[in-house]
Design a protein around this motif. Structure first.
Motif, mmCIF file in Angstrom:
data_model
loop_
_atom_site.group_PDB
_atom_site.id
_atom_site.type_symbol
_atom_site.label_atom_id
_atom_site.label_comp_id
_atom_site.label_asym_id
_atom_site.label_seq_id
_atom_site.Cartn_x
_atom_site.Cartn_y
_atom_site.Cartn_z
ATOM 1 N N SER A 105 0.850 -1.845 0.298
ATOM 2 C CA SER A 105 0.037 0.272 0.007
ATOM 3 C C SER A 105 0.792 1.377 0.543
ATOM 4 O O SER A 105 2.131 0.994 0.331
ATOM 5 C CB SER A 105 -1.126 0.012 0.360
ATOM 6 N N LYS A 106 0.096 2.200 -0.643
ATOM 7 C CA LYS A 106 1.218 3.541 -0.873
ATOM 8 C C LYS A 106 0.477 4.065 0.810
ATOM 9 O O LYS A 106 -0.178 4.622 1.072
ATOM 10 C CB LYS A 106 0.066 4.522 -2.116
ATOM 11 N N ASP A 107 1.736 4.750 1.544
ATOM 12 C CA ASP A 107 1.673 5.273 2.644
ATOM 13 C C ASP A 107 1.294 7.218 2.338
ATOM 14 O O ASP A 107 2.301 7.765 1.767
ATOM 15 C CB ASP A 107 2.712 5.417 3.746
ATOM 16 N N LYS A 113 -3.295 5.190 4.290
ATOM 17 C CA LYS A 113 -2.942 3.936 3.365
ATOM 18 C C LYS A 113 -4.015 3.617 2.448
ATOM 19 O O LYS A 113 -4.829 3.643 2.411
ATOM 20 C CB LYS A 113 -1.981 2.582 4.070
ATOM 21 N N TYR A 121 -7.830 2.203 5.045
ATOM 22 C CA TYR A 121 -7.129 1.793 3.558
ATOM 23 C C TYR A 121 -8.079 2.446 2.299
ATOM 24 O O TYR A 121 -8.829 2.296 2.648
ATOM 25 C CB TYR A 121 -6.960 0.592 3.654
#
Length: 496
Positions: A259-261, A286, A369
């Protein structure tokens, strides 16, 4: 006098040769693409995916708005475009989802009338439009492509459930060997069920209600290596990429994408469509990448993959994983400012998944998320390692261009959907279709770890398919970019 003229010519030549930034060494060096032709197929929500046959100078475009058909466009007098008789496939099943062309063959991916039943692949002659073969594949073939050598046809069979989630076919990939009388091998993913706990740690998702591992897998898009030996398949809702060996007909690996923070400023995003402004900011979120299209390319002797990280969620009558942050109970320790965060001008409007984030199973969310990477990623094809992610830079370029749609801030942003590669001046150039801003972003990928932004190009409404035709195959000898625009039914053509 003659000497003075000679000196002047010498100085002029030297000045001309020094202006390399204004006079590219290769006339195909990307300076700016411009629209050179367009055709309206006459229907809304049509024109989804296109494929070009250089032998006949025909473009084949999926168009399912009024009936299941593939439109045939004659480009032999390009930029003049003539629409020929469409291919009516309505009697063969449901609708066409994708087309591909190789060596005089047109492949059409056709779902069944009952979407949960097995679909078909139709192979036709591009010149005569006669059927060569009809091959049964898995449920809901959503994308089809040929291997570069023309030996294999590969379909990504998404296997989506029905609206009430009472029928959920297994997702699969079908490999058709053209040289072996179109022999088909359809692969499913049940053998990886025992690895799920490890895959989940890397962000892989299996979460459909009542679904087995194999049922939950939903293949979306296929890229094939330049040597025609491997296929890489995005599993969009699962947040992964499957690696296949075409020569043995086996699934080798599943690559979870993590995942992208968004709490990092480099990954900043606009999370609200109700803040009356366009402002990228870091948030305690995220976001799963959830890529749609994937394309292969090579640079400096190494092979890479580029993904368009669209971010589709599961949204059905009986099961919708999306929830707005404002409706969730947030862990007070992790989110001490929850009341402020849940305001509509902050995180309150953002859609997140309800299927993950309650780490301690106490009924509140410890992690939020979101959906989609709001950009593109580049991976080393040999190792699966992430080489580059566009972070917030793609959306920054869209904002600079003045075309960012703030109404989509709460829901996947610019929504990159399609991607293709063109070789221009011996450099790989990436074209990323941005569904929600009606544009294509163009990047020089010759340094995969540091792509260079080149241009934002406006397209028709909601570009889904993006195709690059090399100069040696183009109808007029110049590189040709084609977008198939789902929202307004147009096909648009661009050249340098």
């Amino acid at each position: 006098m003659k000497n003075k003229n000679l000196l002047a010519l010498t100085l002029l030549a030297a000045a001309f040769n020094s202006c390399t930034d204004h006079f590219p060494e290769n006339p195909e060096t990307p300076v700016v693409f411009k629209e050179v032709a367009s055709i309206d197929l006459g229907e809304t929500a049509a024109s989804e995916i296109s494929a070009y046959d250089p032998a006949t100078a025909r473009l084949f475009t999926v168009n399912n708005e009024s009936a299941a058909k593939v439109d045939v466009l004659d480009l032999s007098a390009f930029p003049a475009i003539t629409k020929l008789q469409s291919i009516d496939i309505s009697k063969l099943g449901g609708v066409a989802n994708s087309v591909a062309v190789s060596q005089g063959k047109l492949a059409i991916a056709l779902e069944a009338s009952n979407k949960q039943a097995n679909g078909n692949l139709i192979v036709m002659n591009t010149a005569t439009l006669t059927t060569i073969k009809q091959i049964a594949v898995g449920a809901l073939p959503d994308m089809v492509t040929f291997s570069p050598d023309g030996k294999y046809i590969v379909t990504a069979n998404e296997g989506e459930p029905n609206a009430d989630y009472t029928a959920d076919p297994e997702g699969s990939v079908s490999i058709i060997d053209v040289t072996d009388n179109y022999n088909v091998k359809t692969l499913t993913f049940g053998a990886f069920a025992g690895s799920y706990n490890q895959l989940a740690l890397g962000g892989f998702r299996v979460y459909g209600p009542g679904a087995s591992f194999a049922q939950d897998i939903e293949p979306e898009y296929v890229a094939i290596s330049s040597d025609s030996k491997k296929a890489f398949v995005t599993l969009q809702e699962n947040n992964g990429i499957a690696e296949l060996d075409l020569t043995t007909g086996t699934i080798l690996k599943l690559h979870p994408l993590g995942s992208k923070d968004i709490s990092k400023m480099a990954n900043a995003m606009d999370a609200s469509d109700k803040d009356n402004k366009i402002a990228l900011a870091a948030w305690p979120v995220k976001s799963f990448y959830l890529p749609d299209a994937i394309a292969p390319f090579s640079s400096n002797g190494s092979d890479y993959l580029i993904t368009a990280n669209e971010g589709d969620a599961r949204e059905y009558a009986a099961f919708d994983e999306q929830k707005r942050v404002s409706t969730l109970s947030l862990d007070a320790t992790v989110f001490p400012d929850a009341v402020t965060l849940k305001k509509p001008e902050n995180l309150g409007r953002l859609r997140v998944t309800s299927t993950r984030g309650d780490i301690d199973n106490d009924g509140d969310f410890d992690v939020l998320y979101g959906f989609g990477g709001r950009g593109f990623s580049i991976f080393n094809a040999s190792t699966g390692q992430l080489v580059f992610d566009s972070a917030s830079s793609l959306e920054e370029e869209v904002i600079k261009a003045g075309i960012y749609d703030d109404d989509r801030s709460d829901d996947k942003g610019v929504e990159p959907e399609g991607v293709t590669i063109g070789m221009i001046g011996n450099k790989p150039v990436g074209f990323i279709a941005l569904e929600r801003v009606d544009a294509v972003a163009i990047y020089d990928l010759s340094n995969p770890s540091a792509p260079k932004f080149l241009q934002i190009l406006k397209t028709g409404d909601a570009p889904e398919g993006v195709l690059y035709v090399a100069p040696d195959k183009s109808p007029n000898g110049k590189g040709l970019l084609v977008t198939s625009n789902e929202g307004d039914g147009t096909v648009k053509f661009y050249q340098i």
